[in-house]
Design an enzyme around this catalytic site. Structure first.
Site, PDB file in Angstrom:
ATOM      1  N   ARG A   7      37.190  66.448  73.296  1.00 13.67           N
ATOM      2  CA  ARG A   7      36.295  65.472  72.645  1.00 13.67           C
ATOM      3  C   ARG A   7      34.965  66.188  72.717  1.00 13.67           C
ATOM      4  O   ARG A   7      34.378  66.314  73.767  1.00 13.67           O
ATOM      5  CB  ARG A   7      36.290  64.156  73.432  1.00 13.67           C
ATOM      6  CG  ARG A   7      35.173  63.181  73.052  1.00 13.67           C
ATOM      7  CD  ARG A   7      35.366  62.613  71.643  1.00 13.67           C
ATOM      8  NE  ARG A   7      34.258  61.742  71.243  1.00 13.67           N
ATOM      9  CZ  ARG A   7      33.214  62.159  70.491  1.00 13.67           C
ATOM     10  NH1 ARG A   7      33.120  63.413  70.100  1.00 13.67           N
ATOM     11  NH2 ARG A   7      32.264  61.312  70.166  1.00 13.67           N
TER      12      ARG A   7
ATOM     13  N   GLU B 132      28.001  55.320  78.708  1.00 13.44           N
ATOM     14  CA  GLU B 132      29.471  55.394  78.635  1.00 13.44           C
ATOM     15  C   GLU B 132      30.088  55.318  80.019  1.00 13.44           C
ATOM     16  O   GLU B 132      29.710  56.065  80.912  1.00 13.44           O
ATOM     17  CB  GLU B 132      29.865  56.707  77.948  1.00 13.44           C
ATOM     18  CG  GLU B 132      31.365  56.999  77.994  1.00 13.44           C
ATOM     19  CD  GLU B 132      31.732  58.252  77.210  1.00 13.44           C
ATOM     20  OE1 GLU B 132      31.140  58.485  76.136  1.00 13.44           O
ATOM     21  OE2 GLU B 132      32.590  59.016  77.693  1.00 13.44           O
TER      22      GLU B 132
ATOM     23  N   HIS C 204      27.583  65.116  76.769  1.00 16.92           N
ATOM     24  CA  HIS C 204      28.827  65.325  77.517  1.00 16.92           C
ATOM     25  C   HIS C 204      29.970  65.795  76.638  1.00 16.92           C
ATOM     26  O   HIS C 204      29.884  65.774  75.402  1.00 16.92           O
ATOM     27  CB  HIS C 204      29.218  64.053  78.275  1.00 16.92           C
ATOM     28  CG  HIS C 204      29.317  62.824  77.402  1.00 16.92           C
ATOM     29  ND1 HIS C 204      28.214  62.087  77.032  1.00 16.92           N
ATOM     30  CD2 HIS C 204      30.380  62.212  76.826  1.00 16.92           C
ATOM     31  CE1 HIS C 204      28.596  61.069  76.282  1.00 16.92           C
ATOM     32  NE2 HIS C 204      29.902  61.133  76.133  1.00 16.92           N
TER      33      HIS C 204
HETATM   34 MN    MN Z   1      31.093  59.911  74.748  1.00 15.43          MN
END
Ligand code: MN
Ligand code: MN
Length: 387
Positions: free
Chosen positions: A94, A104, A143
């Site tokens: 991702r 998150e 991230h």
């Molecule tokens: Mn994320």
């Protein structure tokens, strides 16, 4: 343009009409609930559905992974919290990204993944997650996630804004593909001809190689590793044990970086009952991992609603609404719960009854003292199956 509208447009959420009819209905309902009795008579909209089947959605599916969302677009009652069920194949990434609108949180359900995350103080972290581990990336921290294998990893993501969309976030490839080559060439320090090798559009979730152990070093050997980890091992915590189940809880008290959310893993034994209570300052978002339950909510003006939940279902209880969770079925029930506050607050009906003189309960209910004396004085939390 309101601040909210600006934010919505910033993260690409304006592509969808987030304030659908159902969302308006729920706003109207919540405002109506706050009206004083003096303003009656007034029609009170019935409580809207507070259940959504996230795992039954198709969502985004690619060769390297998949993502299913429950945002305010799909689940209008949940204006404050969004969730995503994401799966990554071994090695899949991702890609590097950040979220402008939301912090998150995640809970690893199955398998393992690695995360890299950079903080505004320049410190960076590379860390691995397995089942029962959680993370929290404050809003805007960049991230990446990578599946470590063997097998697919599956995690539940939670965001502290219902208008967030995982499909409309700030991805590194999207930024690079849309920046003028002359600017990019100077910033990246590579000739314009080399830029052709970069993706032409956002990758989102793409294939990658399963990383070799041990964890690779930062490219910048001088970089300071993080002094404030984004990882918390929820299932390693000693749980709060009740007669009918147990709870693992992580708020900002246990995990100081997690300032905007509190997470709970709740296990209910067959026949258990999470007793009547409410949360004064936070909405409650639920994801049913296994087992079944019946949830009853109370929204003032005689309005109640009951829904049944099973694996893959999401539930939402508005801030301040009374509720209970009744375990049903022969298998234990496991629920992951998020509150949109870093501080956990709860008031239980039993504690409230214990915090009043017995004569008050007699007068309020019109009952004899002998009956008032039988009422609970202190919360049990999770009641065990009736003997
Ligand atoms: Mn994320
Ligand atoms: Mn609750």
């Amino acid at each position: 343009m309101s601040e909210e509208t600006k934010h919505l447009q910033t993260e690409g959420i304006s592509r969808r009409s987030v304030f659908g009819a159902a969302a308006l209905a729920s706003l109207v309902a919540s405002q109506a609930a706050d009206a004083s009795p003096a303003e009656e008579p007034k029609a009170f909209a019935p409580l809207p559905s507070f259940k959504f089947d996230i795992e039954n959605q198709t969502g985004w599916v690619g060769e390297a992974g998949s993502a299913k969302e429950a945002t305010a677009a799909e689940f209008p009652i949940s204006q404050s919290i969004a969730g995503v069920s994401m799966r990554l194949k071994p090695g899949a990434i991702r890609e590097l990204h950040w979220h402008s609108l939301a912090a998150e949180w995640a809970y690893m359900l199955e398998g393992r993944c690695r995360a890299t995350v950079i903080s505004p103080n320049g410190q960076s972290e590379i860390t691995d997650f397995g089942p029962g581990d959680t993370w929290y990336f404050p809003r805007g921290h960049g991230h990446l996630l990578q599946g470590l294998g063997p097998g697919e990893c599956h995690f539940l993501l939670g965001f502290d804004n219902g208008h967030f969309s995982e499909y409309g976030t700030f991805s590194i490839t999207d930024w690079i593909a849309t920046t003028p080559p002359a600017v990019l060439s100077r910033v990246l320090g590579v000739p314009a001809s080399a830029l052709a090798q970069f993706p032409k559009k956002e990758v989102y979730i793409g294939p990658g190689k399963v990383p070799t152990e041990p964890i690779e070093n930062f490219r910048d050997g001088q970089l300071q590793p993080t002094q404030s980890s984004h990882k918390y091992r929820l299932d390693m915590q000693p749980p709060k044990v009740f007669p009918g189940g147990r709870e693992f809880i992580v708020s900002s008290k246990e995990f100081p970086i997690q300032t905007t959310l509190t997470a709970v893993r709740m296990d209910l034994q067959p026949g258990a009952l999470r007793e009547l209570h409410w949360h004064p300052h936070a909405d409650e978002w639920q994801y049913y991992v296994r087992g079944r339950a019946r949830v009853g909510i109370f929204g003032s003006h005689g309005r109640v609603r009951t829904e049944e939940f099973g694996p893959g279902h999401v539930g939402f209880v508005n801030q301040g609404y009374g509720h209970y969770i009744e375990q049903i079925g022969d298998e234990p029930t496991e629920v992951l719960i998020l509150f949109n506050s870093g501080e956990f607050q709860e008031i239980s009906l039993a504690n409230w009854l214990g915090g009043n003189p017995v004569s008050i309960l007699q007068d309020n209910f019109g009952i004899p003292k002998s009956l008032a004396d039988q009422l609970p004085k202190r919360e049990t939390g999770i009641l065990a199956r009736k003997a």
